[in-house]
Design a protein around this motif. Structure first.
Motif, PDB file in Angstrom:
ATOM      1  N   UNK A   1      69.190  22.368  54.017  1.00  0.00           N
ATOM      2  CA  UNK A   1      70.435  22.646  54.733  1.00  0.00           C
ATOM      3  C   UNK A   1      71.513  23.254  53.838  1.00  0.00           C
ATOM      4  N   UNK A   2      71.114  23.924  52.807  1.00  0.00           N
ATOM      5  CA  UNK A   2      72.054  24.665  51.978  1.00  0.00           C
ATOM      6  C   UNK A   2      72.258  26.037  52.608  1.00  0.00           C
ATOM      7  N   UNK A   3      73.340  26.737  52.240  1.00  0.00           N
ATOM      8  CA  UNK A   3      73.510  28.109  52.756  1.00  0.00           C
ATOM      9  C   UNK A   3      72.306  28.989  52.450  1.00  0.00           C
TER      10      UNK A   3
ATOM     11  N   UNK B   1      77.207  28.503  58.080  1.00  0.00           N
ATOM     12  CA  UNK B   1      77.455  28.863  56.688  1.00  0.00           C
ATOM     13  C   UNK B   1      78.833  28.404  56.231  1.00  0.00           C
ATOM     14  N   UNK B   2      79.818  28.544  57.106  1.00  0.00           N
ATOM     15  CA  UNK B   2      81.172  28.124  56.747  1.00  0.00           C
ATOM     16  C   UNK B   2      81.198  26.629  56.449  1.00  0.00           C
ATOM     17  N   UNK B   3      80.564  25.845  57.314  1.00  0.00           N
ATOM     18  CA  UNK B   3      80.508  24.392  57.104  1.00  0.00           C
ATOM     19  C   UNK B   3      79.769  24.062  55.812  1.00  0.00           C
TER      20      UNK B   3
ATOM     21  N   UNK C   1      66.786  36.425  43.346  1.00  0.00           N
ATOM     22  CA  UNK C   1      68.042  37.158  43.188  1.00  0.00           C
ATOM     23  C   UNK C   1      69.230  36.290  43.593  1.00  0.00           C
ATOM     24  N   UNK C   2      69.063  35.521  44.658  1.00  0.00           N
ATOM     25  CA  UNK C   2      70.147  34.651  45.125  1.00  0.00           C
ATOM     26  C   UNK C   2      70.490  33.589  44.088  1.00  0.00           C
TER      27      UNK C   2
END
Length: 358
Positions: free
Chosen positions: A13-15, A77-79, A255-256
């Protein structure tokens, strides 16, 4: 971490997890009927007869998918980002560059994924066939291949047993006391420096001197142990990099993590800085004992001024541009994925239009 299991690692549950794992599945479920559904319902014939260009048709489908995806992904994503950054302080000096790079990398990946879904949908005249094909692609590219690649990397280059690593570190730590030639050379050096012939005449604490000598003797030995481990990890990641040719999610992941400063390369940079600081503190303590212990020997207790003189640890992360070559292959793989997906979807939609027209 070892007890977490595969399911826990997958659903983090990470971005990054949302964009790398959940978003492609959502895109596939959203777009599997984008063209196959129209062909099945008979409306695609009307669109094709209207003379809509393939490029315009494809752009419209991607724009509609982007709007729908944004309604679901952006709030999540904001949360996630608020949760991840609460109570933390940014330490990356080139955060703007890295954030821009992250946005571009994920944009390329999601556009390519959407184009792939539309292209597969255009191959079928019924939604069921497109759904089954995209489900198989998602399971293979985002679940099966990354797991198989990781297993292959560990099989080809297995991690040394923890007991072996501990033994190697213990050997490095004790090497000074077994290296008679090195100790004799150090004694001659310190005797010559102070113009004496034996330990008793030294104006410094000899025990503290041996502590620092043993530290400096062990430094290259410790570095050799970790260099072997680092080389092993390089080879493991080489297999993952090769597998990214058939699973672009692996390229995006590498890359991320690099842009976020959370991969092994950045971890090693932090560890190198921390170890250099540790060595500086140990040398400062040993030298204080060496020059100030006097008759007290190991019973000597330093004053508050010593502890105040020890600097706080300060770490300067490497800039991403200085490490760019380590991530060039991953970026190139994502670019090829985008070009291939757009080319495939364009060809597939044009093929479907020609079949309807004929």
């Amino acid at each position: 971490a070892e007890d977490l299991g595969d399911a826990g690692r997958m659903a983090s549950l990470s971005p990054a997890w949302i964009l790398q794992f959940a978003a492609p599945l959502f895109i596939f479920l959203m777009l599997y009927g984008s063209i196959a559904g129209e062909r099945e319902a008979g409306t695609f014939r009307q669109v094709a007869a209207g003379g809509v260009r393939t490029q315009s048709f494809l752009t419209g489908k991607l724009a509609g998918a982007a709007a729908s995806l944004g309604l679901v992904i952006v709030p999540a994503l904001v949360i996630a980002l608020i949760t991840a950054t609460r109570g933390t302080q940014a330490v990356l000096p080139d955060a703007t560059l890295r954030t821009t790079g992250l946005a571009l990398a994920y944009l390329v990946f999601l556009i390519a994924t959407g184009a792939l879904a539309i292209g597969v949908s255009a191959l079928y005249s019924e939604k069921r066939g497109a759904l089954l094909t995209l489900a198989a692609i998602w399971a293979a590219s985002f679940v099966l291949i990354p797991r198989l690649a990781a297993d292959a990397a560990l099989t080809a280059y297995p991690e040394p047993p923890t007991s072996q690593l501990e033994e190697d570190l213990k050997t490095a730590s004790n090497a000074y006391y077994k290296d008679t030639a090195y100790r004799e050379a150090e004694d001659k050096r310190i005797f010559a420096e102070y113009g004496v012939d034996n330990v008793e005449d030294l104006p410094i604490d000899y025990g503290a001197f041996t502590l620092q000598s043993s530290e400096e003797h062990a430094h290259p030995l410790f570095e050799a142990v970790y260099a072997r481990l680092d080389e092993l990890h390089d080879r493991q990641e080489g297999i993952l990099s090769a597998a990214s040719a058939v699973s672009p999610a692996l390229a995006l992941n590498a890359l991320s993590a690099g842009l976020s400063g959370t991969d092994r390369i950045h971890q090693n940079a932090f560890l190198d800085g921390a170890e250099a600081h540790r060595r500086k503190i140990i040398k400062q303590l040993n030298e204080d004992l060496m020059y100030n212990a006097g008759e007290a020997g190991y019973g000597y207790a330093a004053g508050e001024e010593l502890w105040r003189s020890i600097e706080d640890f300060s770490y300067d992360p490497p800039s991403f541009l200085s490490l760019w070559s380590r991530y060039a292959q991953s970026a190139f793989t994502l670019l090829i994925f985008l070009i291939a997906a757009l080319a495939f979807s364009g060809w597939s939609v044009a093929r479907a239009q020609k079949r309807i027209a004929s």
